[in-house]
Write a protein that holds these residues in place. Structure first.
Motif, PDB file in Angstrom:
ATOM      1  N   THR A   1      -3.581  -6.216  -3.279  1.00 20.31           N
ATOM      2  CA  THR A   1      -4.535  -5.762  -2.277  1.00 20.31           C
ATOM      3  C   THR A   1      -5.975  -5.977  -2.733  1.00 20.31           C
ATOM      4  O   THR A   1      -6.303  -5.758  -3.909  1.00 20.31           O
TER       5      THR A   1
ATOM      6  N   SER B   1      -9.546   0.747  -2.524  1.00 18.34           N
ATOM      7  CA  SER B   1     -10.137   2.024  -2.132  1.00 18.34           C
ATOM      8  C   SER B   1      -9.335   2.716  -1.031  1.00 18.34           C
ATOM      9  O   SER B   1      -9.530   3.920  -0.786  1.00 18.34           O
ATOM     10  N   GLU B   2      -8.428   1.973  -0.367  1.00 18.78           N
ATOM     11  CA  GLU B   2      -7.576   2.587   0.650  1.00 18.78           C
ATOM     12  C   GLU B   2      -6.414   3.367   0.032  1.00 18.78           C
ATOM     13  O   GLU B   2      -5.685   4.073   0.743  1.00 18.78           O
TER      14      GLU B   2
ATOM     15  N   HIS C   1       0.817  -1.223   0.000  1.00 16.38           N
ATOM     16  CA  HIS C   1       0.000   0.000   0.000  1.00 16.38           C
ATOM     17  C   HIS C   1       0.847   1.266   0.000  1.00 16.38           C
ATOM     18  O   HIS C   1       0.452   2.267   0.627  1.00 16.38           O
TER      19      HIS C   1
ATOM     20  N   THR D   1      -8.256  -4.211  -1.101  1.00 19.58           N
ATOM     21  CA  THR D   1      -8.866  -2.962  -0.643  1.00 19.58           C
ATOM     22  C   THR D   1      -8.243  -1.778  -1.392  1.00 19.58           C
ATOM     23  O   THR D   1      -7.620  -0.896  -0.779  1.00 19.58           O
TER      24      THR D   1
END
Length: 257
Positions: free
Chosen positions: A51, A55-56, A17, A53
């Motif tokens: 990932t 949207s993070e 991330h 997610t």
């Protein structure tokens, strides 16, 4: 004169991330390429790790990375390819970007989202194959799980190179090795896979096995270490094999639904 394609396969760990750190990291690895190459290939989701997610991540990161890839391609005078989470039209796709030295870009959105990990819930699937004409080669880019689906990757377009970028984990690495070789044999084309190494924040371990297979399935390059792997493709080898063994002439005809 032979038509040659020199490729650098960048097999590395990925920061979870953290697009900025990953761009800086891969820029350093690319700066270390000390020979002339035509194409640089990075792993799947090289800016974030695999990932579920996306949207993070700041939605603007996709275009930031595309801009970065254009700068790298121009400076290295080589095309660069790899996939990232890309936000567009209100949805995320696992998008492979292929950027040429003159700034021209192509993209392929992953068709087979990895349902075992829930990728289908986080990313919209792609609908179209992409063929890229570059340096005298017809190239078909794919992403990770696509490797398991021979109908989708079938060489109905007479491509010369099929390549996969991936985050393919250690427990299923035998399948990766076997399927890369099979895709080369059945499609009578060079087949390349670029995987990552290291352990991600979900605890999955990756052991690389980035490799290149020739049109008869002979392995011509392989690595299980954190390194840049170099391969040289000779288009005359494809013609030689296809002229001698005309297996593609007997391809089944089909329509994808």
């Amino acid at each position: 004169m032979a038509t040659i394609l020199d490729i650098a396969l960048v097999q590395s760990e990925i920061f979870w991330h953290n697009p900025e750190n990953n761009r800086r990291h891969f820029a350093s690895l690319i700066d270390g390429i000390d020979k002339k190459v035509d194409l640089i290939v990075l792993p799947e989701t090289f800016t974030t790790g695999f990932t579920m997610t996306p949207s993070e991540i700041d939605p603007s990161e996709g275009n930031r990375t595309l801009t970065w890839m254009k700068e790298v391609a121009r400076e290295k005078r080589a095309a660069i390819a790899g996939s990232i989470p890309f936000f567009e039209g209100g949805k995320y796709t696992n998008r492979l970007l292929f950027v040429e030295p003159d700034g021209k870009s192509h993209h392929y959105d992953k068709r087979h989202t990895f349902t075992l990990a829930g990728e289908h819930r986080s990313y919209a699937r792609g609908e179209s194959k992409v063929l890229i004409e570059y340096c005298g080669f017809r190239i078909c880019p794919m992403i990770c799980y696509d490797l398991r689906f021979p109908v989708w990757t079938r060489n109905t377009e007479d491509y010369d190179l099929l390549f996969f970028v991936a985050n393919w984990p250690k427990p299923r690495i035998d399948a990766w090795d076997t399927l890369l070789k099979a895709r080369a044999i059945e499609n009578m084309a060079y087949c390349i896979g670029v995987n990552r190494v290291g352990t991600d924040d979900n605890g999955y371990e990756y052991v690389g096995h980035s490799a290149c297979y020739d049109p008869l399935g002979h392995r011509v390059a392989f690595s299980d270490r954190d390194e840049v792997l170099y391969v040289k493709l000779d288009k005359s080898r494809i013609k030689e094999v296809r002229d001698q063994l005309r297996f593609l002439d007997d391809r089944d005809e089909f329509i994808l639904q």
